[in-house]
Motif scaffolding. Structure first.
Motif, PDB file in Angstrom:
ATOM      1  N   THR A  21       0.827  -1.204   0.000  1.00 18.19           N
ATOM      2  CA  THR A  21       0.000   0.000   0.000  1.00 18.19           C
ATOM      3  C   THR A  21       0.861   1.254   0.000  1.00 18.19           C
ATOM      4  OG1 THR A  21      -1.773  -1.129   1.182  1.00 18.19           O
ATOM      5  CG2 THR A  21      -1.785   1.277   1.258  1.00 18.19           C
ATOM      6  N   LEU A  22       1.923   1.247   0.789  1.00 17.65           N
ATOM      7  CA  LEU A  22       2.786   2.424   0.895  1.00 17.65           C
ATOM      8  C   LEU A  22       3.589   2.665  -0.382  1.00 17.65           C
ATOM      9  CD1 LEU A  22       4.011   1.959   4.571  1.00 17.65           C
ATOM     10  CD2 LEU A  22       2.557   3.805   3.711  1.00 17.65           C
ATOM     11  N   THR A  23       4.121   1.609  -0.972  1.00 15.21           N
ATOM     12  CA  THR A  23       4.906   1.798  -2.196  1.00 15.21           C
ATOM     13  C   THR A  23       4.011   2.210  -3.367  1.00 15.21           C
ATOM     14  OG1 THR A  23       4.824  -0.603  -2.613  1.00 15.21           O
ATOM     15  CG2 THR A  23       6.793   0.273  -1.526  1.00 15.21           C
ATOM     16  N   ARG A  24       2.787   1.696  -3.398  1.00 16.85           N
ATOM     17  CA  ARG A  24       1.847   2.133  -4.443  1.00 16.85           C
ATOM     18  C   ARG A  24       1.527   3.613  -4.291  1.00 16.85           C
ATOM     19  NH1 ARG A  24      -2.433  -2.984  -4.533  1.00 16.85           N
ATOM     20  NH2 ARG A  24      -1.152  -4.374  -5.835  1.00 16.85           N
ATOM     21  N   HIS A  25       1.448   4.071  -3.042  1.00 15.28           N
ATOM     22  CA  HIS A  25       1.205   5.497  -2.797  1.00 15.28           C
ATOM     23  C   HIS A  25       2.364   6.330  -3.354  1.00 15.28           C
ATOM     24  CE1 HIS A  25       0.139   9.215  -0.736  1.00 15.28           C
ATOM     25  NE2 HIS A  25       1.364   9.252  -0.246  1.00 15.28           N
ATOM     26  N   ILE A  35      19.023   5.552 -12.684  1.00 15.91           N
ATOM     27  CA  ILE A  35      19.641   6.502 -11.755  1.00 15.91           C
ATOM     28  C   ILE A  35      20.260   7.664 -12.524  1.00 15.91           C
ATOM     29  CG2 ILE A  35      21.597   6.824 -10.175  1.00 15.91           C
ATOM     30  CD1 ILE A  35      20.979   4.092  -9.003  1.00 15.91           C
ATOM     31  N   GLU A  36      20.965   7.347 -13.595  1.00 14.71           N
ATOM     32  CA  GLU A  36      21.619   8.396 -14.380  1.00 14.71           C
ATOM     33  C   GLU A  36      20.613   9.279 -15.101  1.00 14.71           C
ATOM     34  OE1 GLU A  36      24.419   6.290 -16.812  1.00 14.71           O
ATOM     35  OE2 GLU A  36      25.880   6.108 -15.171  1.00 14.71           O
ATOM     36  N   ALA A  37      19.390   8.749 -15.308  1.00 15.04           N
ATOM     37  CA  ALA A  37      18.335   9.541 -15.937  1.00 15.04           C
ATOM     38  C   ALA A  37      17.575  10.393 -14.919  1.00 15.04           C
ATOM     39  CB  ALA A  37      17.366   8.619 -16.673  1.00 15.04           C
ATOM     40  N   GLY A  38      17.981  10.293 -13.648  1.00 11.82           N
ATOM     41  CA  GLY A  38      17.355  11.100 -12.614  1.00 11.82           C
ATOM     42  C   GLY A  38      16.158  10.446 -11.944  1.00 11.82           C
ATOM     43  N   HIS A  39      15.994   9.139 -12.155  1.00 11.37           N
ATOM     44  CA  HIS A  39      14.852   8.442 -11.573  1.00 11.37           C
ATOM     45  C   HIS A  39      15.195   7.827 -10.215  1.00 11.37           C
ATOM     46  CE1 HIS A  39      13.610   7.675 -16.008  1.00 11.37           C
ATOM     47  NE2 HIS A  39      13.312   8.903 -15.627  1.00 11.37           N
ATOM     48  N   VAL A  40      14.195   7.678  -9.388  1.00  4.70           N
ATOM     49  CA  VAL A  40      14.305   6.871  -8.178  1.00  4.70           C
ATOM     50  C   VAL A  40      13.858   5.469  -8.547  1.00  4.70           C
ATOM     51  CG1 VAL A  40      13.427   6.484  -5.847  1.00  4.70           C
ATOM     52  CG2 VAL A  40      13.898   8.812  -6.632  1.00  4.70           C
ATOM     53  N   VAL A  41      14.730   4.491  -8.354  1.00  6.60           N
ATOM     54  CA  VAL A  41      14.405   3.106  -8.694  1.00  6.60           C
ATOM     55  C   VAL A  41      13.921   2.402  -7.433  1.00  6.60           C
ATOM     56  CG1 VAL A  41      15.200   0.959  -9.750  1.00  6.60           C
ATOM     57  CG2 VAL A  41      16.201   3.144 -10.452  1.00  6.60           C
ATOM     58  N   LEU A  42      12.666   2.025  -7.405  1.00  3.82           N
ATOM     59  CA  LEU A  42      12.059   1.417  -6.227  1.00  3.82           C
ATOM     60  C   LEU A  42      12.283  -0.095  -6.247  1.00  3.82           C
ATOM     61  CD1 LEU A  42      10.293   1.834  -3.706  1.00  3.82           C
ATOM     62  CD2 LEU A  42       8.294   1.577  -5.184  1.00  3.82           C
ATOM     63  N   LEU A  43      12.941  -0.594  -5.205  1.00  2.00           N
ATOM     64  CA  LEU A  43      13.216  -2.025  -5.096  1.00  2.00           C
ATOM     65  C   LEU A  43      12.497  -2.596  -3.878  1.00  2.00           C
ATOM     66  CD1 LEU A  43      16.479  -0.711  -5.773  1.00  2.00           C
ATOM     67  CD2 LEU A  43      16.385  -3.015  -6.681  1.00  2.00           C
ATOM     68  N   ASP A  44      11.581  -3.504  -4.136  1.00  2.74           N
ATOM     69  CA  ASP A  44      10.818  -4.171  -3.083  1.00  2.74           C
ATOM     70  C   ASP A  44      11.490  -5.520  -2.822  1.00  2.74           C
ATOM     71  OD1 ASP A  44       9.047  -5.531  -1.491  1.00  2.74           O
ATOM     72  OD2 ASP A  44       7.307  -5.229  -2.772  1.00  2.74           O
ATOM     73  N   ILE A  45      12.431  -5.554  -1.871  1.00  2.00           N
ATOM     74  CA  ILE A  45      13.216  -6.763  -1.619  1.00  2.00           C
ATOM     75  C   ILE A  45      13.401  -6.968  -0.116  1.00  2.00           C
ATOM     76  CG2 ILE A  45      14.485  -6.785  -3.807  1.00  2.00           C
ATOM     77  CD1 ILE A  45      16.737  -5.317  -2.493  1.00  2.00           C
ATOM     78  N   ASP A  46      13.814  -8.178   0.260  1.00  2.00           N
ATOM     79  CA  ASP A  46      14.007  -8.475   1.676  1.00  2.00           C
ATOM     80  C   ASP A  46      15.375  -7.994   2.144  1.00  2.00           C
ATOM     81  OD1 ASP A  46      15.873 -10.322   0.727  1.00  2.00           O
ATOM     82  OD2 ASP A  46      14.630 -12.077   1.173  1.00  2.00           O
ATOM     83  N   TRP A  47      15.664  -8.198   3.418  1.00  2.00           N
ATOM     84  CA  TRP A  47      16.907  -7.689   3.994  1.00  2.00           C
ATOM     85  C   TRP A  47      18.140  -8.329   3.358  1.00  2.00           C
ATOM     86  CZ3 TRP A  47      20.480 -10.860   6.301  1.00  2.00           C
ATOM     87  CH2 TRP A  47      20.049 -12.137   6.693  1.00  2.00           C
ATOM     88  N   GLN A  48      18.024  -9.585   2.926  1.00  2.00           N
ATOM     89  CA  GLN A  48      19.169 -10.244   2.299  1.00  2.00           C
ATOM     90  C   GLN A  48      19.488  -9.608   0.952  1.00  2.00           C
ATOM     91  OE1 GLN A  48      17.100 -14.010   2.765  1.00  2.00           O
ATOM     92  NE2 GLN A  48      18.858 -14.845   3.849  1.00  2.00           N
TER      93      GLN A  48
END
Length: 207
Positions: A21-25, A93-106
């Motif tokens: 829910t938070l990342t979709r927001h 990143i070089e294009a100025g975007h925030v890349v959202l990664l939904d991953i676990d602690w490992q």
């Protein structure tokens, strides 16, 4: 619009904490966010599109790319490989975007080990308490008792790594958690090191 340098934004949380829910927001309300597209060896499911949901490759190709250092992180899950493509993240990143990664602690640990520290920001989404997390999991009415207990055990294991992250958002009040998550994103975009491309043209006007 003047452009700032992007970064990888890792968001991790135990199941049932409200991460989706938070990342979709964030995706819906913040500009220039790209959701990381993983590479996998599993077959495409109905409705999944190449380059949108996953990059689909065979096992030999994936293993070759591991040897070539093409992945920032990867794991084998139930006989299939999943990985985060280094080139995909770097390009955004070089294009100025925030890349959202939904991953676990490992996966987050692997990402931090394989990227420059200034290009990675990590956030841990925490539940307000163990009992409240269990109530949320039961309230979904989608899992058996066995699955719920397994998720609770996994949550305890994930929670033990909370201090490896840059920020912690406690999702007790959803509206407040949305504000806090967005605040992290905005503040990180304004870091001095990411503002170089924006500031340099302004500086020239003062010369």
């Amino acid at each position: 619009m003047l452009q700032t340098r992007g970064f990888a934004l890792i968001v991790s949380a135990p199941s049932g904490t409200g991460k989706t829910t938070l990342t979709r927001h964030l995706m819906a309300t913040q500009p220039n966010i790209a959701l990381s597209v993983s590479t996998t060896t599993r077959g495409a499911r109905p409705g999944e599109e190449e380059g949108t949901h996953y990059f689909f490759v065979d096992k030999n190709r994936f293993e070759t790319r591991i040897e070539q250092g093409c992945f920032l992180e990867w794991a084998e899950v139930f006989g299939n490989y999943y990985g985060t493509d280094r080139g995909f993240v770097k390009e955004h990143i070089e294009a100025g975007h925030v890349v959202l990664l939904d991953i676990d602690w490992q996966g987050a640990r692997q990402i931090r080990d394989n990227m420059d520290a200034h290009d990675v920001v990590s956030i841990f989404i925490a539940p307000p308490a163990q009992d409240k997390l269990e109530i949320r999991l039961r309230g979904r009415k989608t899992d058996s008792e066995e699955v719920i207990q397994k998720r609770m055990q996994q949550a305890a294991a994930e929670f033990s790594h909370w201090d490896e992250f840059d920020y912690v958002v406690v999702n007790d009040d959803l509206a407040q958690a949305k504000v806090e998550l967005s605040a992290v994103l905005v503040a990180e975009r304004l870091r001095r090191g990411r503002m170089q491309a924006t500031i340099q043209p302004i500086l020239k006007t003062f010369a």
